[in-house]
Scaffold this active site. Sequence first.
Site, short mmCIF file in Angstrom:
data_model
loop_
_atom_site.label_atom_id
_atom_site.label_comp_id
_atom_site.label_asym_id
_atom_site.label_seq_id
_atom_site.Cartn_x
_atom_site.Cartn_y
_atom_site.Cartn_z
CE1 TYR A 1 44.30 41.48 43.44
CE2 TYR A 1 43.28 43.57 44.08
CZ TYR A 1 43.64 42.27 44.39
OH TYR A 1 43.35 41.76 45.64
CG LEU B 1 29.10 37.51 49.47
CD1 LEU B 1 28.21 37.95 48.31
CD2 LEU B 1 28.35 37.61 50.79
CB ILE C 1 37.74 45.25 50.53
CG1 ILE C 1 38.35 43.86 50.78
CG2 ILE C 1 38.44 46.30 51.37
CD1 ILE C 1 39.81 43.75 50.33
CB SER D 1 29.67 45.28 43.02
OG SER D 1 28.59 45.20 42.10
CG ASN E 1 28.22 45.57 48.59
OD1 ASN E 1 27.36 44.78 48.95
ND2 ASN E 1 28.95 45.38 47.50
#
Length: 278
Positions: A73, A210, A247, A250, A259
């Site tokens: 990441y 999602l 997890i 945003s 969330n």
Amino acid sequence: MGKFFGKSDMIARYRLRQYWAMAHEIPTAELAPGVQLPTIGFGTWQITGASAYESTRTALDVGYRHIDTATMYGNEEEIGRALRDSGVDRSEVFITTKLPPSQAGRERQTIEASLKALGVDAVDLWLIHWPPSRGKSVPVWAAFQQLRDAGLTRTIGVSNYDAALIDELVKETGETPVVNQVSWSPGEHDERFLADMRDRRVVVEGYSSLKNTPLDDPRLVAIAEAHGVTVPQVVLRWQLHHDIVIIPKSTHRDRMEQNLSVLSFSLTAEELATVGSL
């Protein structure tokens, strides 16, 4: 600290206390004696640079105590700085990072680099990000055990593994991963896979919650309206009902709060079936 709160410091501090209390009510999954994984965490994939720092600070401010990152990441340093600047004690935050399969054979160097970037002595969970090329998974898993025993990580697991690959690790090393982090959404729901993981006592952690989900589907909208929540909250709550650790990510404070608050309502059996039918 001012830029991490709203317009009114008084309201912001009240909200912070509210969500801090909520964070302490989040259920946990026991991975090992004394190691509790909060079932709602903050994902940081594709959040880098200043945004990674600010988003993590905000997540910690609103009450998240589970932060998920990975070597690939490229944001571990920003996350570590956010943790230090937040004032939240290290012992209160569960940190996960991951080893990319390209680093097979360089496990110690990789975890040591992660710890240096994060500014911590050990992470709480270290995952093999996805299976290395054929024949390398077992040696990597053996190295994970050695580094866990050396105190560089409290627990070890995998990501994007199927049951057969996990069985291979267990057969060759005698140790089962405590977590398997996989892409999970209503469209990817697989009861057989969940049953396989439960049989092996592996906690399932879902990312991309999602993905391929029709958020404008009238059935989802109706469920959300019935509970006074958003459709994404319905989907996240559905996952928790299936004992899947979530997890969501945003960079927006209001969505982080939403969330984190999905435990404030429950879905009926009929609603669960409706979401699952997607």
